[in-house]
Write a protein that holds these residues in place. Structure first.
Motif, short mmCIF file in Angstrom:
data_model
loop_
_atom_site.label_atom_id
_atom_site.label_comp_id
_atom_site.label_asym_id
_atom_site.label_seq_id
_atom_site.Cartn_x
_atom_site.Cartn_y
_atom_site.Cartn_z
N GLN A 126 36.02 147.93 5.79
CA GLN A 126 36.61 146.63 5.48
C GLN A 126 36.13 146.11 4.13
OE1 GLN A 126 38.87 145.05 7.36
NE2 GLN A 126 38.85 146.73 8.79
N ARG A 127 35.00 146.64 3.70
CA ARG A 127 34.44 146.18 2.44
C ARG A 127 34.92 147.01 1.27
NH1 ARG A 127 29.78 142.86 1.87
NH2 ARG A 127 28.94 142.96 -0.22
N MET A 128 35.60 148.12 1.56
CA MET A 128 35.85 149.10 0.49
C MET A 128 37.12 148.85 -0.31
SD MET A 128 34.91 152.61 2.40
CE MET A 128 33.27 152.95 3.03
N LEU A 129 38.14 148.29 0.33
CA LEU A 129 39.43 148.20 -0.36
C LEU A 129 39.36 147.18 -1.49
CD1 LEU A 129 42.15 149.60 0.13
CD2 LEU A 129 42.91 147.50 1.21
N PRO A 130 39.82 147.56 -2.70
CA PRO A 130 39.78 146.59 -3.80
C PRO A 130 40.62 145.36 -3.45
CG PRO A 130 40.33 148.77 -4.61
CD PRO A 130 40.34 148.85 -3.12
N PRO A 131 40.14 144.18 -3.74
CA PRO A 131 40.87 142.96 -3.38
C PRO A 131 42.27 142.91 -3.98
CG PRO A 131 38.85 142.46 -4.61
CD PRO A 131 38.85 143.91 -4.34
N VAL A 132 42.47 143.58 -5.11
CA VAL A 132 43.79 143.56 -5.75
C VAL A 132 44.87 143.97 -4.76
CG1 VAL A 132 45.17 144.48 -7.61
CG2 VAL A 132 42.75 144.12 -7.95
N ALA A 133 44.55 144.90 -3.85
CA ALA A 133 45.56 145.41 -2.92
C ALA A 133 45.92 144.38 -1.87
CB ALA A 133 45.05 146.68 -2.26
N THR A 134 44.96 143.59 -1.43
CA THR A 134 45.23 142.72 -0.28
C THR A 134 45.49 141.27 -0.66
OG1 THR A 134 42.85 142.46 -0.03
CG2 THR A 134 43.90 144.11 1.34
N ILE A 135 45.28 140.93 -1.91
CA ILE A 135 45.30 139.52 -2.24
C ILE A 135 46.70 138.92 -2.16
CG2 ILE A 135 45.59 139.41 -4.73
CD1 ILE A 135 42.84 137.90 -4.63
N ILE A 136 47.70 139.68 -2.57
CA ILE A 136 49.06 139.14 -2.52
C ILE A 136 49.52 138.97 -1.08
CG2 ILE A 136 51.48 139.66 -3.06
CD1 ILE A 136 50.58 140.49 -5.81
N LEU A 180 40.06 132.25 -6.45
CA LEU A 180 41.00 131.92 -7.52
C LEU A 180 42.42 131.83 -6.99
CD1 LEU A 180 41.79 131.76 -10.63
CD2 LEU A 180 42.22 134.19 -10.41
N ILE A 181 42.83 132.85 -6.24
CA ILE A 181 44.24 132.93 -5.83
C ILE A 181 44.52 132.02 -4.63
CG2 ILE A 181 46.06 134.51 -5.04
CD1 ILE A 181 45.31 135.00 -7.91
N LEU A 182 43.56 131.89 -3.73
CA LEU A 182 43.86 131.20 -2.47
C LEU A 182 43.51 129.71 -2.47
CD1 LEU A 182 42.76 133.99 0.04
CD2 LEU A 182 45.03 133.54 -0.88
N THR A 183 42.93 129.20 -3.56
CA THR A 183 42.68 127.76 -3.61
C THR A 183 43.30 127.19 -4.88
OG1 THR A 183 40.65 127.79 -4.90
CG2 THR A 183 40.43 128.11 -2.54
N ARG A 184 43.44 125.88 -4.87
CA ARG A 184 43.92 125.21 -6.09
C ARG A 184 42.92 124.13 -6.51
NH1 ARG A 184 49.07 124.70 -3.00
NH2 ARG A 184 49.99 126.76 -3.20
N GLU A 185 42.86 123.06 -5.71
CA GLU A 185 41.99 121.97 -6.12
C GLU A 185 41.15 121.48 -4.95
OE1 GLU A 185 41.87 121.23 -9.24
OE2 GLU A 185 40.43 119.59 -9.07
#
Lengths: 463, 293, 284
Positions: free
Chosen positions: C115-125, C223-228
């Protein structure tokens, strides 16, 4: 009697109502709050400084979201594809317009609906025509006008009796002459020139050499032209200039180059316009009053020098398609780019925002801001006049990154120049194919036609 | 019957964690795995187009930049983790002695992990500056001349990145090993010392085997993390000069979030996952063979 | 030549010398940050560097306090501590089960680690699209810009870390002692709580500390999942780097304020680390 009093009271009530309405409801969107996403301070300072006045004039409240500059592109894109409508106004790099235009609202219908005059004739034509619209649709208002200038130490050049370099060869020779000795007698060794060579955005320091040697990005058939003689000449000049830059330059970005210029470590350097203001700030600058500004060098063709300073980036304000408060948003855009407001913004060194309206350059107040402010504004104008635009088609970021990957290897001495440029061209072709060659070709030709209209066309360098 | 219930009871220990993880990650994992077989480019409104294995084929056979970044990651990652492990072990052993002022020493030594990586990288970038940086200033004071160009040389830059990573993450090894040392029973050591074993022998044959599980866990976690090394490189060098510090996570980030080739980025990520799994399994197997031998 | 006692003394001095050197290397960049936080603009880039500001200013700190800096600190605290509770709550039993009963064998523990291995780029969207939520009547049910969103996402990497480390600590505890307690009339849970947990407490607090730090320092998901509303302090810190300026002083001031909560935790948990001494370690 009673009746009269009633009438008077009624009149007064009407007047009071009208009065409050006059204060709070000059805009049909009074009472709305718009979310404006801009770079963090210093850029955000401009909004903070004027949001009260905006509220007073229109009744619209502004909520500022400060964005991390490095990563705002990815942040926007996720919000856009998610269709969240979280932002009403976003700060946008013109280079991204091609990629983001499907997610943006065209401004003309909005402006017409509200009857707002943006004084587009007062915008620097190149910003207006190339950097604010895409495929003829108007998406953005400028917010920060950027072009590269050649900064040089007027006091040293005068003292030593040297001319300001006009061509890249002269630039190299001047840098060589001024390198490695203490020309300002402060007990430290100084260097010839300083440039931004960190891998992220260093391509702008290659492209104006490339363009002045006759290069443009692609030909009409979408064949990359980076690996032509123009590219070779540009890269050769860069490699030749490298020894005359301060040690460590290969990792230097904006901050280090700016520091080298304002601390008097380098005699010349090509940088954005905001350095001019920083150089006159005694708090951080050691060269107050000693800096002057010139055209970025060009290449000597038969009897004529081609100057192609990069119009490097700049920032627009745009309105996302999914915004639910477009009326208020366009009102804000109109307000913040209004000639009088925007002049105050671009003159304030605390905003780090640069002039983009013709009236900014001619403003007597701005020209009197410091003794050489007039020269500064003229130099910006001269560079803009010759300016060479960024690549403005989908995938620009990827094209530029692939180019950068190759040329930094040449500068680091780990790859042969010809091989690197050929590999860059190969990478560009792959990117084009991936994005669909025919579409890309059509879009590029759209940009190329606009460039041709400005007199910029590929010309093969013979040497 | 009884064993079935017992089994169920035992499973109930792990169930909350497993269910939580599945609930959180099932959608993103299925989504991104599917995506890795599609072309999806956010820059063009074409939507998803089926790609078969072509994303994977490109990554494996023709994307030389990806291959180069794997090698770079290997070099930077292995040196960083080894350095951190050795330093962390040494410090943990020293700190497990009876010392006056141990609390304050430990606290100070842990401080680097508290700084946000973005700030740490920016601070180091400032410290590394050839002329204005504090490191070269100290070297000048000590009479070592002008000092090297830490980030500007393709040969030195990877080392400088390793140094920042080691500075920040050595405390992780130190603390884990320190905690491990604290929970080791003391009797075996004393009896061994009484039996005339030298202290290095005690360390090698008694202390180290007892720490083994903690060491394996810490090494694996750091190896996995160092492959995700990103913010430091992003700020220190952007992967330069040339290709000298371009790590695979930085490259995958570019592909996914700068170029918006989302499908391709997903397939690169799964390839990377496969590589990490193979390395981690191999690593575990080697250690286990040792145990048998 | 030397008496045993003299040798010990020399050894102790050597240990201190090494530790002090290590401490100075570790603390140097932080000391530099402290100094920078009191500098004014003219002192950031100087030759030679300004080690101690001539006219120390607290303007950077007042700036941080007058802007929203502290709100983001609160967000970080909420997210990191609730995540920590959740992670330890599920990881301690899981690690115990795996260590003591080999539940799920190698596969389960390895799956958790992966669960720690996958680069976040893959799951963030997909995370973003999932968290965007849905419209329920006139209310938007969403996890974007919510503390809960990050608390959940951070479980993916923190559970992996916690379970793996805790397995190691549980296994180092002799099973016989636990069994003895069970035979003495403790329930299984009672034996774990009263006998095992106190002994491996140092391991648990260290695990918890790093889980907290991983959440605290996470950047990309935040960064991606929050705004303010749920923006974390790490995100705020990255904002001080802009294309035209790095706000060194403000950034240093905020990052030092940010250290304080973690510093407090570290000082606090030292009790457990020292307490562990009663059970062993190589004596000097």
């Amino acid at each position: 009697m009673r009746g009269r009093i009633k009438i008077v009271l009624c009149l007064m009530a009407v007047l009071i109502l009208a009065g409050t309405a006059g204060v709070f409801a000059q805009s049909p969107y009074a009472g709305e709050t718009i979310t404006v996403a801009v770079h963090a301070v210093p850029h955000a300072t401009a909004v903070y400084n004027f949001q009260d006045q905006f509220l007073k004039e229109t009744g619209i409240k502004v909520k500022v979201i400060e964005m991390t500059a490095d990563v705002m592109y990815e942040k926007y894109m996720t919000e856009f594809i998610g269709g969240t409508g979280a932002y009403d106004v976003v700060q946008m790099n013109p280079q991204w317009l091609a990629d983001t235009s499907p997610y943006l609202a065209p401004l003309k219908p909005l402006a017409d609906k509200e009857g707002l005059d943006f004084k587009l004739d007062d915008l620097v034509p190149k910003f207006r025509d190339l950097y604010c619209s895409w495929l003829g649709v108007w998406y953005g208002m400028p917010w920060d006008g950027d072009v590269h200038l050649l900064y040089y130490r007027k006091d040293i050049f005068d003292k030593l009796g040297i001319e300001v370099p006009k061509t890249w060869k002269e630039y190299r020779d001047t840098a060589s002459f001024l390198n490695g000795w203490d020309w300002d007698d402060d007990g430290e060794i100084e260097y010839g020139c300083t440039e931004y060579l960190k891998k992220d955005r260093m391509y702008w320091w290659f492209l104006d050499r490339f363009a002045s040697y006759g290069g443009v990005y692609f030909d009409e058939d979408m064949n990359p032209l980076v690996n032509t003689k123009s590219g070779m000449m540009a890269l050769k000049n860069m490699v030749e200039c490298l020894p005359y830059m301060p040690p460590g330059s290969l990792s230097w970005s904006y901050m280090e180059v700016r520091t080298a210029l304002v601390k008097g470590d380098a005699a010349m350097g090509k940088q954005w316009t905001c350095v001019g203001k920083a150089a006159e700030n005694p708090e951080e600058s050691k060269v107050v009053g000693k800096m002057n500004y010139a055209l970025v060098p060009g290449a000597q063709w038969d009897g004529e020098i081609y100057y192609r300073p990069m119009i490097a980036g700049g920032w627009d304000l745009t309105i996302p398609k999914d915004s639910k408060k477009k009326g208020a948003a366009i009102t804000f855009l109109h307000f913040i780019t209004r000639p009088d407001i925007s002049l105050q913004i671009v003159m304030d060194p605390n905003t780090s925002l640069d002039p983009y309206r013709l009236s900014h350059y001619t403003s007597p107040v701005f020209r009197a801001l410091w003794p050489t402010a007039g020269d500064y504004l003229d130099a910006i104008n001269a560079n803009l006049d010759k300016g060479f635009p960024d690549l403005l088609i989908p995938g620009t970021a990827e094209y530029m990154n692939a180019l950068t990957y190759e040329i930094t290897q040449v500068l680091a001495g780990t790859k042969d120049a010809k091989k690197a440029l050929d590999d860059a061209a190969k990478a560009w072709n792959e990117i084009t194919d991936n994005l669909d060659r025919e579409t890309q070709k059509k879009l590029w030709n759209g940009q190329y036609d606009a460039m041709k209209a400005l007199g910029i066309v590929y010309k093969e360098w013979k040497d | 019957m009884k064993s079935g219930r017992k089994k169920l009871k035992r499973y109930s220990f792990v169930l909350p964690a497993v269910i939580l993880l599945i609930v959180i990650t099932i959608f993103p994992l299925v989504y991104s795995l599917t995506l890795s077989f599609f072309h999806w480019d956010l820059r063009r409104p074409l939507g998803w187009r089926f790609a078969g294995f072509s994303n994977y084929a490109r990554a494996l056979f023709s994307d030389h930049r990806f291959h180069r970044s794997l090698i770079t990651t290997g070099i930077i990652g292995v040196s960083a983790v080894l350095l951190e492990f050795l330093l962390g072990l040494g410090l943990a052993l020293l700190l497990s002695r009876k010392l006056v002022g141990k609390r304050i020493l430990t606290t100070l030594l842990v401080m680097p992990v508290m700084i946000s990586p973005v700030v740490a990288a920016l601070m180091w970038r400032m410290l590394y500056h050839e002329k204005y940086g504090a490191i070269n200033a100290i070297l000048r004071l000590l009479g070592f001349g002008t000092g090297p160009s830490w980030l500007g040389s393709p040969h030195l830059a990877p080392f400088s990145v390793v140094l920042v990573d080691a500075w920040q993450w050595t405390p992780l090894f130190m603390m884990i090993l320190l905690a491990g040392l604290q929970s080791i029973p003391i009797e075996p050591h004393e009896s061994a010392l009484v039996d005339g074993a030298s202290r290095p022998q005690v360390f090698w044959h008694i202390t180290l085997p007892m720490l083994k599980l903690s060491i394996i866990a810490a090494l694996l976690i750091r190896l996995v993390d160092v492959i995700k090394l990103f913010d430091t490189v992003f700020i220190l060098t952007s992967g330069g000069p040339g290709s000298s510090t371009e790590t695979v996570s930085y490259y995958v980030y570019l592909v996914g979030f700068r170029f918006f080739r989302v499908g391709y980025a997903a397939s690169l990520s799964y390839l990377l996952l496969a590589i990490v799994v193979v390395i981690a399994l191999g690593f575990l197997r080697i250690l286990r063979r040792r145990e048998v031998g | 030549m030397f008496s045993r006692r003299a040798l010990l003394k020399i050894e102790n001095i050597a240990v201190y010398v090494i530790l002090v050197m290590a401490v100075s290397l570790a603390v140097f960049p932080i000391a530099w940050t402290v100094s920078t936080s009191f500098k004014s603009v003219g002192e950031y880039y100087t030759y030679p560097p300004v080690w101690i500001p001539k006219n120390p200013t607290i303007a950077n700190y007042t700036y941080i306090i007058s802007t929203a800096g502290l709100d983001y600190l609160r967000n970080s605290l909420i997210i990191a501590s609730l995540n920590l509770l959740l992670v330890l709550g599920v990881s301690i039993p899981a690690a115990y089960g795996i260590a003591r009963f080999r539940v799920g064998g190698e596969n389960l523990s390895f799956w958790i680690l992966s669960q720690r291995m996958l680069p976040p780029v893959a799951t963030i969207i997909p995370f973003f699209l999932l968290f965007r939520g849905f419209q329920l009547f006139d209310r938007q049910i969403t996890l974007l810009d919510k503390h809960l969103g990050l608390i959940l996402v951070y479980c993916t990497f923190n559970i992996a870390f916690a379970v793996w480390l805790l397995i190691g600590f549980f296994e180092s505890f002799p099973a016989e002692i636990e069994e003895a307690a069970v035979i003495d009339g403790c329930s299984r849970i009672g034996a774990v709580l009263r006998v095992v947990i106190p002994v491996i407490a140092p391991g648990i607090v260290v695990t918890g500390l790093f889980c907290f730090i991983f959440s605290w320092n996470e950047f990309l998901f935040a960064l991606i999942l929050t705004r303010e509303a749920a923006k974390t302090v790490t995100l705020q810190l990255s904002q001080f780097r802009t294309p035209t300026k790095i706000l060194w002083g403000e950034m240093s001031a905020l990052s030092l304020i940010t250290i304080i909560p973690i510093l407090v935790i570290v000082v606090f948990i030292q009790r457990y680390l020292v307490k562990g001494l009663a059970f062993g370690a190589v004596k000097g």
